[in-house]
Design a protein around this motif. Structure first.
Motif, PDB file in Angstrom:
ATOM      1  N   ASP A   1       0.879   7.709   0.501  1.00 36.34           N
ATOM      2  CA  ASP A   1      -0.396   7.942   1.182  1.00 36.34           C
ATOM      3  C   ASP A   1      -0.909   6.652   1.810  1.00 36.34           C
ATOM      4  O   ASP A   1      -0.803   5.580   1.205  1.00 36.34           O
TER       5      ASP A   1
ATOM      6  N   PRO B   1      -4.572   6.057   2.912  1.00 35.53           N
ATOM      7  CA  PRO B   1      -5.911   6.643   3.002  1.00 35.53           C
ATOM      8  C   PRO B   1      -6.692   6.241   4.251  1.00 35.53           C
ATOM      9  O   PRO B   1      -7.457   7.040   4.782  1.00 35.53           O
TER      10      PRO B   1
ATOM     11  N   ARG C   1       0.039  11.019   5.230  1.00 36.01           N
ATOM     12  CA  ARG C   1       0.785  11.284   3.996  1.00 36.01           C
ATOM     13  C   ARG C   1       2.232  11.517   4.394  1.00 36.01           C
ATOM     14  O   ARG C   1       2.525  12.263   5.332  1.00 36.01           O
TER      15      ARG C   1
ATOM     16  N   HIS D   1       4.605   8.473  -6.712  1.00 36.61           N
ATOM     17  CA  HIS D   1       3.438   8.467  -5.826  1.00 36.61           C
ATOM     18  C   HIS D   1       3.047   7.024  -5.543  1.00 36.61           C
ATOM     19  O   HIS D   1       2.982   6.200  -6.449  1.00 36.61           O
TER      20      HIS D   1
ATOM     21  N   THR E   1       0.259   4.708  -3.069  1.00 37.16           N
ATOM     22  CA  THR E   1      -0.888   4.665  -2.154  1.00 37.16           C
ATOM     23  C   THR E   1      -1.033   3.230  -1.678  1.00 37.16           C
ATOM     24  O   THR E   1      -1.109   2.311  -2.492  1.00 37.16           O
TER      25      THR E   1
ATOM     26  N   TYR F   1      -3.257   0.497   0.538  1.00 41.12           N
ATOM     27  CA  TYR F   1      -4.557   0.178   1.119  1.00 41.12           C
ATOM     28  C   TYR F   1      -4.403  -1.089   1.954  1.00 41.12           C
ATOM     29  O   TYR F   1      -3.911  -2.104   1.453  1.00 41.12           O
TER      30      TYR F   1
END
Length: 102
Positions: free
Chosen positions: A6, A8, A13, A72, A74, A76
């Motif tokens: 991901d 964000p 995604r 998973h 993520t 940033y």
């Protein structure tokens, strides 16, 4: 087990290891990476400075593991900003940066 990545801030995604590998391998910029990775058991975090065609980009990645596989991730991304005048005398540059007042 499949994986998911991901972003964000852009709302992207990417599902599946092949899609994630294609997203990473298809980048047109000349890239160089500096990483610091810490974690334990099922959660690991990487701090990354990526130089894209000579310009730095800063990111933090949170990775969740099942066994020895990332399931998973993520990422940033942070924009660069200058050092406020009130703290510039206290600061020192990191990873090739210079102290620039905001």
């Amino acid at each position: 087990m499949d994986a998911m990545l991901d972003h964000p801030q852009s709302g992207d995604r990417f599902r599946g290891r092949e899609t994630i590998a294609a997203q990473r391998g298809g980048h047109p910029a000349d890239r160089h990476f500096t990483l610091r990775i810490t974690g334990h058991a099922h959660v690991w975090v990487s701090e990354c400075v990526t130089i894209y065609d000579g310009a730095p980009s800063y990111a933090v990645t949170v990775m969740g593991f099942v066994g020895h596989q990332v399931v998973h991730e993520t990422q940033y991304f942070a924009a660069l900003f200058g050092t406020p005048a009130w703290r510039s005398a206290l600061a020192e540059p990191t990873l090739g940066r210079t102290i620039e007042e905001a």
